[in-house]
Scaffold this motif. Structure first.
Motif, PDB file in Angstrom:
ATOM      1  N   GLU A  80      18.829  42.228   3.492  1.00 16.12           N
ATOM      2  CA  GLU A  80      19.038  40.698   3.376  1.00 16.12           C
ATOM      3  C   GLU A  80      17.516  40.131   3.271  1.00 16.12           C
ATOM      4  N   GLU A  81      16.636  41.059   4.204  1.00 21.87           N
ATOM      5  CA  GLU A  81      15.292  40.654   3.954  1.00 21.87           C
ATOM      6  C   GLU A  81      14.494  41.025   2.577  1.00 21.87           C
ATOM      7  N   ALA A  82      15.002  42.128   2.148  1.00 17.69           N
ATOM      8  CA  ALA A  82      14.397  42.743   0.724  1.00 17.69           C
ATOM      9  C   ALA A  82      14.766  41.514  -0.376  1.00 17.69           C
ATOM     10  N   ASN A  83      16.094  41.153  -0.046  1.00 15.06           N
ATOM     11  CA  ASN A  83      16.655  39.948  -1.259  1.00 15.06           C
ATOM     12  C   ASN A  83      15.730  38.810  -1.003  1.00 15.06           C
ATOM     13  N   ALA A  84      15.524  38.421   0.459  1.00 14.42           N
ATOM     14  CA  ALA A  84      14.530  37.070   0.581  1.00 14.42           C
ATOM     15  C   ALA A  84      13.133  37.164   0.172  1.00 14.42           C
ATOM     16  N   PHE A  85      12.504  38.484   0.249  1.00 11.96           N
ATOM     17  CA  PHE A  85      11.266  38.892  -0.164  1.00 11.96           C
ATOM     18  C   PHE A  85      11.170  38.526  -1.781  1.00 11.96           C
ATOM     19  N   LEU A  86      12.097  39.096  -2.538  1.00 11.73           N
ATOM     20  CA  LEU A  86      12.230  39.179  -3.869  1.00 11.73           C
ATOM     21  C   LEU A  86      12.539  37.501  -4.371  1.00 11.73           C
ATOM     22  N   ALA A  87      13.145  36.939  -3.594  1.00  8.84           N
ATOM     23  CA  ALA A  87      13.472  35.519  -4.190  1.00  8.84           C
ATOM     24  C   ALA A  87      12.318  34.557  -3.972  1.00  8.84           C
ATOM     25  N   ILE A  88      11.405  34.821  -2.744  1.00  9.13           N
ATOM     26  CA  ILE A  88      10.288  33.908  -2.630  1.00  9.13           C
ATOM     27  C   ILE A  88       9.131  34.159  -3.435  1.00  9.13           C
ATOM     28  N   LYS A  89       9.415  35.699  -3.776  1.00  9.50           N
ATOM     29  CA  LYS A  89       7.792  35.970  -4.695  1.00  9.50           C
ATOM     30  C   LYS A  89       8.357  35.442  -6.177  1.00  9.50           C
ATOM     31  N   LYS A  90       9.466  35.605  -6.498  1.00 13.80           N
ATOM     32  CA  LYS A  90      10.083  34.796  -7.797  1.00 13.80           C
ATOM     33  C   LYS A  90       9.905  33.433  -7.655  1.00 13.80           C
ATOM     34  N   ALA A  91      10.026  32.784  -6.622  1.00 11.74           N
ATOM     35  CA  ALA A  91       9.958  31.227  -6.797  1.00 11.74           C
ATOM     36  C   ALA A  91       8.352  31.078  -6.768  1.00 11.74           C
ATOM     37  N   THR A  92       7.505  31.838  -6.320  1.00 13.91           N
ATOM     38  CA  THR A  92       5.960  31.513  -6.255  1.00 13.91           C
ATOM     39  C   THR A  92       5.326  31.901  -7.321  1.00 13.91           C
TER      40      THR A  92
END
Length: 326
Positions: A88-100
């Motif tokens: 879950e943490e890995a998916n959240a990190f990848l989502a934030i990096k993609k958004a930023t």
């Protein structure tokens, strides 16, 4: 105690399943099962990996008479420093990096374009196209430049605040839960074509960006030269945006896999290289501002930045080569 029992004991002590241990060793679950069932023995390379993964000495693994674990000081320290990353943490990190990624690319885009207004107004006032004095044109151009840079800095700060909870991925050694590495490798595989395409586009735009400047210079007209320089900066800005979007998404996956510039060894030296980067770019800013204010030649001072970028790339390459040899 035989090796098979020691592997079972250490695996359970770390709370890993056979699948998780197999993933760390890049072997199949069946191989781990055979080792634990004493049906086969791992080769020397895998025994060395087992010692590193569990943080125990090779003597402990190979000598049946040694019943108590013998931990190595270095591996124990690494184990304490490790941060366990969930799926879950890995998916959240990848989502934030993609958004930023797009926002950061836009901020860099603004920084590169920031001197364009100054360049065009300066050229226009010089040949009397606009009813502005050189001082007035320079003042308006400087105001626009600082406004664009201020917007870019605000975007950088906001994006940095969003990714701050994941800073440990750059500085600390990590330990991923079962399934994280597989998920990230699959995403990396899917993104490879896009990453390659963005790098090709970015490289081509940066190479071709010199053409408008050359064409403008050949006309021997101040305004044409200024327009050519502005188009050059625009192409560089677009090329840089492609590099940044692709690079941020790719390195976010490398951070989770501890590959590229984010291996365990690289993280140990990240503070040193980070200090070098900070000092270098602060010096470049000081040189740029010092030159521009002392000569009042703001429209040509921009050349400091691409030159500084080339020198920086050479310095960091030399640093990494030296570090590897060391």
């Amino acid at each position: 105690m035989i090796l098979a029992d020691k592997i079972i004991r250490l695996r359970k002590k770390n709370g890993w399943s056979q699948e998780e241990l197999a993933e760390r060793l890049s072997v199949s679950r069946q191989s781990v099962s055979k080792w634990e069932g004493a049906q086969s023995t791992p080769d020397l390379d895998k025994i060395l990996q087992l010692g590193k993964v569990f943080g125990v000495s090779i003597d402990y693994l190979l000598k049946d008479e040694l019943e108590e674990e013998e931990y190595t000081a270095e591996d124990t320290a690494e184990e304490i420093a490790e941060h366990r990353v969930s799926l879950e943490e890995a998916n959240a990190f990848l989502a934030i990096k993609k958004a930023t990624a797009g926002k950061i690319a836009f901020a860099v885009f603004l920084c590169i374009l920031s001197p364009i207004c100054l360049i065009l107004l300066g050229a226009a006032s010089e040949i009397n196209i606009l009813p502005l004095s050189e001082i007035m044109a320079g003042g308006i151009g400087l105001i626009m430049m600082f406004v664009l840079v201020a917007v870019a800095v605000a975007v950088f700060i906001l994006c940095g605040a969003q990714t701050k909870p994941f800073e440990y991925l750059e500085k600390e050694t990590i330990d991923t839960e079962y399934g994280v590495s597989g998920m990230v490798k699959e995403r990396q595989k899917q993104y490879w074509n896009t990453y390659t395409k963005y790098n090709v586009i970015g490289a081509c735009l940066c190479i071709l960006s010199v053409l408008p400047l050359l064409i403008g210079a050949f006309t021997e007209n101040a305004l044409a030269t200024a327009v050519g320089l502005s188009v050059t900066l625009l192409l560089v800005a677009i090329g840089a945006a492609f590099f940044i979007i692709g690079g941020i998404n790719w390195t976010s996956m490398e951070k989770l896999l501890e590959e590229g510039d984010y291996t365990k060894d690289a993280k140990k030296n990240s503070n040193r290289s980070g200090a070098i980067k900070t000092i270098y770019w602060l010096a470049v800013v000081a040189i740029y501002l010092g030159y521009s204010f002392s000569t009042n030649d703001w429209k040509n001072g921009w050349i400091i930045w691409p030159v500084a970028a080339l020198i920086f790339a050479a310095l960091m390459t030399a640093y990494h080569v030296f570090h590897k040899k060391d």
